[in-house]
Design a protein around this motif. Structure first.
Motif, short mmCIF file in Angstrom:
data_model
loop_
_atom_site.label_atom_id
_atom_site.label_comp_id
_atom_site.label_asym_id
_atom_site.label_seq_id
_atom_site.Cartn_x
_atom_site.Cartn_y
_atom_site.Cartn_z
N GLY A 230 53.68 75.15 -26.05
CA GLY A 230 52.34 75.04 -26.65
C GLY A 230 52.44 75.57 -28.07
N PRO A 231 51.36 75.53 -28.84
CA PRO A 231 51.42 76.02 -30.22
C PRO A 231 51.68 77.53 -30.31
CG PRO A 231 49.25 75.05 -29.71
CD PRO A 231 50.07 74.92 -28.47
N THR A 232 51.27 78.26 -29.27
CA THR A 232 51.60 79.69 -29.18
C THR A 232 52.11 79.93 -27.76
OG1 THR A 232 49.37 80.26 -28.45
CG2 THR A 232 49.77 80.39 -30.80
N VAL A 233 52.65 81.11 -27.51
CA VAL A 233 53.08 81.44 -26.14
C VAL A 233 51.88 81.33 -25.21
CG1 VAL A 233 53.80 83.41 -24.71
CG2 VAL A 233 55.03 82.87 -26.82
N VAL A 234 52.10 80.80 -24.00
CA VAL A 234 50.98 80.58 -23.07
C VAL A 234 50.97 81.68 -22.01
CG1 VAL A 234 50.03 79.01 -21.33
CG2 VAL A 234 51.08 78.08 -23.40
N ARG A 235 49.92 82.49 -22.03
CA ARG A 235 49.63 83.40 -20.92
C ARG A 235 48.15 83.25 -20.60
NH1 ARG A 235 49.52 90.06 -20.32
NH2 ARG A 235 48.56 89.91 -18.26
N ASN A 236 47.81 82.99 -19.33
CA ASN A 236 46.42 82.71 -18.98
C ASN A 236 45.90 83.79 -18.03
OD1 ASN A 236 44.12 81.60 -17.55
ND2 ASN A 236 44.58 79.71 -18.64
N ARG A 237 45.08 84.68 -18.59
CA ARG A 237 44.61 85.83 -17.81
C ARG A 237 43.62 85.42 -16.72
NH1 ARG A 237 45.76 90.93 -20.40
NH2 ARG A 237 46.96 90.50 -22.27
N GLU A 238 42.84 84.35 -16.96
CA GLU A 238 41.89 83.90 -15.92
C GLU A 238 42.63 83.46 -14.68
OE1 GLU A 238 39.07 80.86 -17.07
OE2 GLU A 238 38.68 82.01 -18.89
N LEU A 239 43.67 82.67 -14.91
CA LEU A 239 44.48 82.19 -13.79
C LEU A 239 45.14 83.37 -13.06
CD1 LEU A 239 46.55 78.99 -14.35
CD2 LEU A 239 46.81 80.46 -12.40
N GLU A 240 45.60 84.33 -13.83
CA GLU A 240 46.25 85.50 -13.22
C GLU A 240 45.27 86.24 -12.32
OE1 GLU A 240 47.84 87.85 -16.44
OE2 GLU A 240 49.30 86.30 -16.98
N SER A 241 44.01 86.38 -12.78
CA SER A 241 43.06 87.14 -11.97
C SER A 241 42.69 86.39 -10.69
CB SER A 241 41.82 87.53 -12.78
OG SER A 241 41.18 86.36 -13.20
N LEU A 242 42.82 85.05 -10.70
CA LEU A 242 42.56 84.29 -9.46
C LEU A 242 43.63 84.60 -8.40
CD1 LEU A 242 41.78 80.66 -10.74
CD2 LEU A 242 40.19 82.30 -9.73
N LEU A 243 44.83 84.90 -8.87
CA LEU A 243 45.94 85.11 -7.93
C LEU A 243 46.04 86.55 -7.43
CD1 LEU A 243 48.60 82.86 -9.68
CD2 LEU A 243 47.22 82.35 -7.70
N VAL A 244 45.56 87.49 -8.25
CA VAL A 244 45.61 88.89 -7.83
C VAL A 244 44.72 89.07 -6.60
CG1 VAL A 244 44.88 91.22 -8.52
CG2 VAL A 244 46.22 89.81 -10.08
N GLY A 245 45.24 89.81 -5.62
CA GLY A 245 44.49 90.03 -4.37
C GLY A 245 44.96 89.15 -3.24
N GLN A 246 45.79 88.15 -3.53
CA GLN A 246 46.26 87.24 -2.46
C GLN A 246 47.19 88.00 -1.51
OE1 GLN A 246 45.28 84.15 -2.05
NE2 GLN A 246 44.15 83.96 -3.95
N PRO A 247 47.02 87.78 -0.19
CA PRO A 247 47.91 88.45 0.76
C PRO A 247 49.34 87.91 0.68
CG PRO A 247 46.44 86.93 1.89
CD PRO A 247 46.04 86.90 0.45
N THR A 248 50.32 88.78 0.97
CA THR A 248 51.71 88.35 0.79
C THR A 248 52.12 87.25 1.75
OG1 THR A 248 52.30 90.28 2.07
CG2 THR A 248 52.77 90.38 -0.28
N GLU A 249 51.50 87.21 2.95
CA GLU A 249 51.93 86.15 3.88
C GLU A 249 51.64 84.77 3.29
OE1 GLU A 249 49.75 88.58 5.05
OE2 GLU A 249 48.20 87.70 6.31
N LYS A 250 50.61 84.72 2.42
CA LYS A 250 50.27 83.44 1.78
C LYS A 250 51.27 83.11 0.65
CE LYS A 250 46.12 81.27 0.02
NZ LYS A 250 44.80 81.51 -0.52
N LEU A 251 51.74 84.16 -0.03
CA LEU A 251 52.59 83.95 -1.21
C LEU A 251 53.85 83.17 -0.91
CD1 LEU A 251 52.52 87.41 -3.03
CD2 LEU A 251 51.20 85.37 -3.51
N ALA A 252 54.40 83.36 0.28
CA ALA A 252 55.68 82.72 0.59
C ALA A 252 55.51 81.28 1.08
CB ALA A 252 56.40 83.54 1.66
N LYS A 253 54.25 80.86 1.32
CA LYS A 253 54.03 79.52 1.89
C LYS A 253 54.24 78.42 0.83
CE LYS A 253 51.83 80.52 5.99
NZ LYS A 253 50.78 81.51 6.08
N PRO A 254 55.02 77.38 1.18
CA PRO A 254 55.28 76.30 0.21
C PRO A 254 53.99 75.70 -0.35
CG PRO A 254 56.65 76.02 2.15
CD PRO A 254 55.72 77.17 2.44
N ARG A 255 52.94 75.60 0.48
CA ARG A 255 51.70 74.99 -0.01
C ARG A 255 51.06 75.84 -1.11
NH1 ARG A 255 46.81 73.75 3.72
NH2 ARG A 255 45.35 73.33 2.06
N PHE A 256 51.10 77.15 -0.91
CA PHE A 256 50.53 78.05 -1.91
C PHE A 256 51.33 77.95 -3.23
CE2 PHE A 256 50.20 82.21 -4.00
CZ PHE A 256 48.83 82.23 -4.21
#
Ligand SMILES: Cc1cc2nc3c(=O)[nH]c(=O)nc-3n(C[C@H](O)[C@H](O)[C@H](O)COP(=O)(O)OP(=O)(O)OC[C@H]3O[C@@H](n4cnc5c(N)ncnc54)[C@H](O)[C@@H]3O)c2cc1C
Length: 299
Positions: A230-256
């Motif tokens: 992109g024109p600058t480095v891409v870091r998206n804090r909104e997207l990050e906050s959507l992922l924070v709080g997710q349980p670890t059993e979900k993290l390893a799932k291919p669908r997630f």
């Protein structure tokens, strides 16, 4: 006729910068290429040049409290002077590993002995190799002028390729890195070879997983930054906050993992240029993200 100054102190440098327009010259490894005329000829500069490589005050890395800058405080940050070379950053023991790794990928040792991180930042290339790690670390920049100092997040400082918030009369004097606990980090640069490789794309990531009393884990911190897509480095804090709080059993799932990769696929916008194609950059960035996600220790 262009004049050249090489002040010994920050005060002398700021006095000089306060009057007229100047080119700040640190290691010169970007500037000598950008201003070259033809092989074997002295580069040509349109404005007076202020060398900032002899200012002793800017050649140190210190650890200090974020508020008081009192040495030894537990809630401390690293203050990296603008005159510190990339090699010195690589060698400093308290530098976060992800920054050390990305700095070590810049060019080759001879260049890193001369070039600075301040120059890498102020050149404001979306492919600058120190930037994804610095974005991830919530690094801040200190800008100084005769009027005083201002400080801001690095991601607010860089506006577009080659464009920053630096005003006439100012120079970057320090990069501030909060010393956070970074348990699981990831960094990968894709170039054409191991050294002196221009970056096609890069990905930096950080994940922190914490276990509750029941032994079940969840994601408590999650950060990803992409370089050269992109024109600058891409870091998206909104997207990050959507992922924070997710349980670890979900993290390893291919669908997630598919869902997370799809979300990032929407926000990276690489271009075709002489280094790579937009299509390759897009796909390779997402492949690296997917690989890192599937390797996270979530048990
Ligand atoms: C052969 C070669 C290979 C390279 N490989 C890589 C690579 O792999 N990865 C990568 O990221 N880069 C690479 N670069 C680019 C360059 O080496 C880096 O960006 C380097 O960190 C620039 O630092 P410098 O001190 O030399 O900056 P300079 O050239 O001195 O300055 C760069 C810019 O920053 C401004 N500036 C410098 N210091 C300050 C300050 N204190 N305050 C405000 N503005 C300032 C200058 O005015 C200029 O606009 C390469 C360059 C060459 C020639």
């Amino acid at each position: 006729m262009v004049e050249v100054y090489r002040p010994d102190t920050l005060e002398q440098a700021l006095d000089k910068l306060a009057v007229g327009d100047h080119t700040l010259f640190s290691g010169g490894t970007d500037l000598m290429v950008q201003h070259s005329v033809r092989p074997g000829m002295t580069p040509s500069f349109a404005r007076d040049v202020v060398f900032v490589d002899a200012i002793d005050e800017l050649k140190h890395i210190t650890q200090a409290s974020l508020e008081t800058q009192a040495e030894g405080d537990a809630d401390s940050a690293l203050f990296i002077g603008a005159g510190v070379t990339l090699s010195e950053i690589e060698r400093y023991p308290q530098v976060p590993d992800i920054l050390r790794q990305s700095v070590a990928k810049i060019a080759a040792p001879a260049l890193r002995n001369r070039a600075t991180m301040a120059g890498n930042i102020c050149n404001a290339s979306p492919a600058a190799d120190s930037l994804p790690a610095l974005y991830l670390l919530d690094a801040r920049v200190v800008l100084s002028s005769l009027q005083g100092q201002r400080e801001m997040l690095l991601e607010d400082f860089i506006l577009a390729p080659g464009l920053t918030q630096l005003k006439q009369g100012e120079m970057l004097t320090h990069v501030v890195i909060p010393q956070a606990d970074l348990p699981e980090t990831f960094y990968h640069k894709v170039g054409t070879r191991a050294a002196n490789a221009l970056t096609k794309l890069s990905v930096a990531g950080m994940a922190k997983i914490s276990k509750g009393r029941t032994g079940k884990g969840k994601l408590v911190d999650w950060r990803v930054a992409f370089g050269a897509v992109g024109p600058t480095v891409v870091r998206n804090r909104e997207l990050e906050s959507l992922l924070v709080g997710q349980p670890t059993e979900k993290l390893a799932k291919p669908r997630f993992i598919d869902e997370v990769v799809a979300m990032y696929s929407e926000i990276i916008r690489p271009i075709d240029d002489q280094r790579s194609t937009a299509e390759y950059r897009h796909q390779a960035s997402l492949n690296l993200l997917r690989r890192w996600l599937s390797q996270l220790s979530v048990s």
